[in-house]
Motif scaffolding. Sequence first.
Motif, PDB file in Angstrom:
ATOM      1  N   ILE A 187       0.848  -1.200   0.000  1.00  0.00           N
ATOM      2  CA  ILE A 187       0.000   0.000   0.000  1.00  0.00           C
ATOM      3  C   ILE A 187       0.881   1.247   0.000  1.00  0.00           C
ATOM      4  O   ILE A 187       1.659   1.466   0.931  1.00  0.00           O
ATOM      5  CB  ILE A 187      -0.927   0.030   1.229  1.00  0.00           C
ATOM      6  N   PRO A 188       0.795   2.094  -1.028  1.00  0.00           N
ATOM      7  CA  PRO A 188       1.600   3.319  -1.070  1.00  0.00           C
ATOM      8  C   PRO A 188       1.274   4.227   0.110  1.00  0.00           C
ATOM      9  O   PRO A 188       0.110   4.425   0.450  1.00  0.00           O
ATOM     10  CB  PRO A 188       1.182   3.982  -2.396  1.00  0.00           C
ATOM     11  N   GLY A 189       2.300   4.759   0.726  1.00  0.00           N
ATOM     12  CA  GLY A 189       2.092   5.691   1.837  1.00  0.00           C
ATOM     13  C   GLY A 189       1.966   5.037   3.195  1.00  0.00           C
ATOM     14  O   GLY A 189       1.854   5.730   4.214  1.00  0.00           O
ATOM     15  N   LEU A 190       1.996   3.709   3.233  1.00  0.00           N
ATOM     16  CA  LEU A 190       1.913   3.005   4.516  1.00  0.00           C
ATOM     17  C   LEU A 190       3.334   2.830   5.053  1.00  0.00           C
ATOM     18  O   LEU A 190       4.126   2.079   4.493  1.00  0.00           O
ATOM     19  CB  LEU A 190       1.228   1.649   4.331  1.00  0.00           C
ATOM     20  N   GLY A 191       3.640   3.547   6.118  1.00  0.00           N
ATOM     21  CA  GLY A 191       4.992   3.524   6.657  1.00  0.00           C
ATOM     22  C   GLY A 191       5.358   2.209   7.315  1.00  0.00           C
ATOM     23  O   GLY A 191       4.496   1.374   7.632  1.00  0.00           O
ATOM     24  N   LYS A 239       3.023  -2.492  13.166  1.00  0.00           N
ATOM     25  CA  LYS A 239       1.952  -2.526  14.152  1.00  0.00           C
ATOM     26  C   LYS A 239       0.814  -3.427  13.669  1.00  0.00           C
ATOM     27  O   LYS A 239       0.218  -4.181  14.458  1.00  0.00           O
ATOM     28  CB  LYS A 239       1.430  -1.110  14.399  1.00  0.00           C
ATOM     29  N   LEU A 240       0.522  -3.368  12.372  1.00  0.00           N
ATOM     30  CA  LEU A 240      -0.510  -4.241  11.807  1.00  0.00           C
ATOM     31  C   LEU A 240      -0.077  -5.703  11.879  1.00  0.00           C
ATOM     32  O   LEU A 240      -0.887  -6.597  12.152  1.00  0.00           O
ATOM     33  CB  LEU A 240      -0.804  -3.843  10.356  1.00  0.00           C
ATOM     34  N   PHE A 277      -7.539   6.210   6.616  1.00  0.00           N
ATOM     35  CA  PHE A 277      -6.675   6.148   5.426  1.00  0.00           C
ATOM     36  C   PHE A 277      -6.354   4.694   5.089  1.00  0.00           C
ATOM     37  O   PHE A 277      -6.477   4.268   3.937  1.00  0.00           O
ATOM     38  CB  PHE A 277      -5.384   6.933   5.688  1.00  0.00           C
ATOM     39  N   ILE A 278      -5.965   3.922   6.109  1.00  0.00           N
ATOM     40  CA  ILE A 278      -5.608   2.512   5.913  1.00  0.00           C
ATOM     41  C   ILE A 278      -6.809   1.724   5.391  1.00  0.00           C
ATOM     42  O   ILE A 278      -6.702   0.945   4.437  1.00  0.00           O
ATOM     43  CB  ILE A 278      -5.105   1.892   7.233  1.00  0.00           C
ATOM     44  N   TRP A 279      -7.969   1.944   6.016  1.00  0.00           N
ATOM     45  CA  TRP A 279      -9.166   1.202   5.636  1.00  0.00           C
ATOM     46  C   TRP A 279      -9.587   1.511   4.199  1.00  0.00           C
ATOM     47  O   TRP A 279      -9.889   0.615   3.415  1.00  0.00           O
ATOM     48  CB  TRP A 279     -10.313   1.541   6.598  1.00  0.00           C
ATOM     49  N   GLU A 280      -9.577   2.797   3.833  1.00  0.00           N
ATOM     50  CA  GLU A 280      -9.977   3.200   2.482  1.00  0.00           C
ATOM     51  C   GLU A 280      -9.026   2.640   1.428  1.00  0.00           C
ATOM     52  O   GLU A 280      -9.457   2.187   0.363  1.00  0.00           O
ATOM     53  CB  GLU A 280     -10.056   4.722   2.375  1.00  0.00           C
TER      54      GLU A 280
END
Length: 394
Positions: free
Chosen positions: A182-186, A192-193, A222-225
Amino acid sequence: MSAKRIIMHIDLDSFFVSVERKFDPSLIGKPVIIGGSAERGVVASCSYEARKYGIHSAMPTKQAYKLCPHAIFLRGSHGRYGEASREVTDIINNAVPLFMKTSVDEFYVDYTGMDRFHNCYKHASELRQKIMKDTELPISFGMSSGKTVSKMATNQAKPNGQLYIPHGAEKQFLAPLSITKIPGLGESTSQKLFQYGIERIGQLQKMDIRFLESVFGKMGRFIWEKAQGIDHGEIIPHSERKSISTEHTFHTNIADRQNIETILVSMTEELSSKLRKGNKLASCLAIKVRYANFETHTQQEKIPLTAAEHILIPGVKNLLKKAWNQHRPIRLIGVRLSNLATGSYQINLFEDNEEQIRLYQAMDKINFKFGDKTVCRAAGMEIGTRNFNPFMRG
């Protein structure tokens, strides 16, 4: 009823390496790494053959050498990459009504509404073939209903491929992929996920959005969308005409080169900071010199897309030598950065090293939080508190 969104994402595969291979075909099929010096440099780009050894962009070249000592290391050619990028941009500009350039090698095209007149995927495929034929560069693209899914489709199609995700198939496409895609997911969010046992996007799709918001705050939505394939990001029209500039008028005419350069450093530093803050990169640098009788001289030059002052400042000083007759006092000095493209500062500047990258990140973080010029180079401190009033214009 609004038209269904159709977004194409284009990425030039291993762009810098591909350009070098045009000039030296002997590099084809070999592990190639482009970056700064072997001791303190950073990998700007690497071939897929090099990636098999775990090498990636932003990795210190010293570490890359340990992973693949037989790789071919090149410093890179600014001019070649800038020219190749402009060539691709021109082809896209002549083929579609609306596109967005996000970096030297990455684009988004908005086909929304064009499906009434064209087979958009066929048109996109033909555009890809034309770019490859005219530039001799490999290119991949993804197409879907949004920017995020299209970018992820491109990444799945690489190298040198294409992938179309039809409307309604976004979640199905995303489900088996790792959350790290996922782009933008650090990295910290991903870790943590992982701790909650969530490794695949399909698992994220089944999560309650309220739980994600309770754990990650606003980032939870943001993560969910992203996991659902929801992306309302707009395509901002690409324009080569925008610029950012600043001028300084002296109280008394000045001919002291050191003082003039000190002011130029501060002005350039402030403009480059504003570029990064506005998510912009410049590909043209200009300087203006006005004498006491209002006679004005300008000099400009094309540069690789950048927002880094350690690239811009030497260029500004060089242009000053060309524009200024040092026997004549100056009334006004100005700097302009133009041909702006939307995109974050990338580690594609071949003199970059770990220290410089961390310096920019730290400076921007402090200046964005506490105000411009809170932190600046010593060379610009003499006039750091003066008001230059830089402005954006179309």
